[in-house]
Design an enzyme around this catalytic site. Structure first.
Site, short mmCIF file in Angstrom:
data_model
loop_
_atom_site.label_atom_id
_atom_site.label_comp_id
_atom_site.label_asym_id
_atom_site.label_seq_id
_atom_site.Cartn_x
_atom_site.Cartn_y
_atom_site.Cartn_z
N GLY A 8 121.51 66.98 -47.11
CA GLY A 8 122.24 68.10 -47.68
C GLY A 8 121.31 69.27 -47.96
O GLY A 8 120.12 69.06 -48.20
N GLN A 16 118.33 76.93 -51.67
CA GLN A 16 117.18 76.25 -51.07
C GLN A 16 116.63 77.00 -49.85
O GLN A 16 115.52 76.72 -49.41
CB GLN A 16 117.55 74.83 -50.64
CG GLN A 16 117.84 73.92 -51.82
CD GLN A 16 118.09 72.52 -51.34
OE1 GLN A 16 119.20 72.19 -50.94
NE2 GLN A 16 117.07 71.69 -51.33
N CYS A 72 115.08 65.42 -52.64
CA CYS A 72 115.53 66.79 -52.41
C CYS A 72 114.53 67.49 -51.51
O CYS A 72 113.32 67.36 -51.72
CB CYS A 72 115.63 67.51 -53.76
SG CYS A 72 116.19 69.21 -53.63
N LEU A 73 115.02 68.21 -50.52
CA LEU A 73 114.11 68.91 -49.60
C LEU A 73 113.25 69.94 -50.34
O LEU A 73 112.18 70.30 -49.86
CB LEU A 73 114.89 69.59 -48.48
CG LEU A 73 115.50 68.64 -47.43
CD1 LEU A 73 116.38 69.43 -46.46
CD2 LEU A 73 114.43 67.88 -46.67
N HIS A 118 125.08 66.45 -55.64
CA HIS A 118 123.70 66.96 -55.67
C HIS A 118 123.65 68.42 -55.19
O HIS A 118 123.02 69.26 -55.83
CB HIS A 118 122.82 66.05 -54.78
CG HIS A 118 121.40 66.50 -54.62
ND1 HIS A 118 120.32 65.73 -55.00
CD2 HIS A 118 120.87 67.64 -54.10
CE1 HIS A 118 119.20 66.40 -54.73
NE2 HIS A 118 119.51 67.54 -54.18
N GLU A 119 124.34 68.69 -54.09
CA GLU A 119 124.32 70.05 -53.54
C GLU A 119 125.08 71.02 -54.43
O GLU A 119 124.66 72.17 -54.60
CB GLU A 119 124.90 70.07 -52.11
CG GLU A 119 124.14 69.23 -51.10
CD GLU A 119 122.64 69.43 -51.12
OE1 GLU A 119 122.20 70.57 -51.34
OE2 GLU A 119 121.90 68.44 -50.96
N HIS A 124 122.93 72.37 -57.05
CA HIS A 124 122.03 73.45 -56.61
C HIS A 124 122.67 74.82 -56.80
O HIS A 124 121.98 75.79 -57.13
CB HIS A 124 121.68 73.30 -55.13
CG HIS A 124 120.51 72.39 -54.87
ND1 HIS A 124 119.25 72.64 -55.35
CD2 HIS A 124 120.41 71.23 -54.16
CE1 HIS A 124 118.42 71.69 -54.94
NE2 HIS A 124 119.09 70.80 -54.23
NI NI Z 1 118.38 69.08 -53.31
#
Ligand code: NI
Length: 161
Positions: free
Chosen positions: A43, A48, A87-88, A129-130, A133
């Site tokens: 995701g 991000q 998380c990226l 999770h997204e 963000h």
């Molecule tokens: Ni993330």
């Protein structure tokens, strides 16, 4: 697209609604899916990639990529589940996070079509999770204080190395 990491204050800001679902946002969604694949993630949300817009993309195994624009969380299950998250934007860090087991979400896709879906399992996990963000919330915020401190110490140690 470059993925921003924890040091970047953008990750802590609340994203703005997408005004028009046009060719531009369609292209953004495509590029975000590419960046997601490059990063080998499941995701990726607007902030991000340096974009404070309410958009995220999700691609889990066995499913097609999904685009969520201006999403609303309609409801979540009372039942919760613990699952390991990463998380990226926080590379190399994994921790168990407790979240609702399922979620109902309403959003628009990249073609401007509204949809409403119930998600369970990993898909629910990634959507929650997204969505966080877009509110400037990171998964490490959802850990217990001692656990979060351990994770932050680990990140700091790595940044000094
Ligand atoms: Ni993330």
């Amino acid at each position: 697209m470059e993925i921003v990491t924890l040091e970047n204050d953008l990750l802590r800001q609340k994203s703005e609604p997408v005004k028009d679902i046009d060719g531009e946002i369609q292209k953004t969604a495509e590029e975000m899916i590419e960046a997601l694949h490059e990063g080998k993630g499941v995701g990726l949300a607007g902030p991000q990639v340096g974009l404070l817009k309410r958009i995220f993309v999700v691609h889990i195994e066995g499913d097609a990529p999904r685009v969520f624009i201006n999403p609303s969380i309609i409801g979540t299950s009372q039942e919760t589940i613990k699952y390991e998250e990463g998380c990226l934007s926080i590379p190399g860090v994994w921790a168990d996070v407790i979240r609702p087991k399922s979620v109902r979400v309403q959003a628009w896709n990249e073609k401007g079509r509204p949809f409403n879906m119930e998600a369970d399992g990993i898909l629910a996990r990634v959507i929650l999770h997204e969505y966080d963000h877009l509110e400037g919330v990171l998964f490490i915020d959802r850990l217990s204080v001692p656990k979060r401190n351990r994770v932050l110490a680990k990140i700091e140690k790595r940044q000094k190395a």
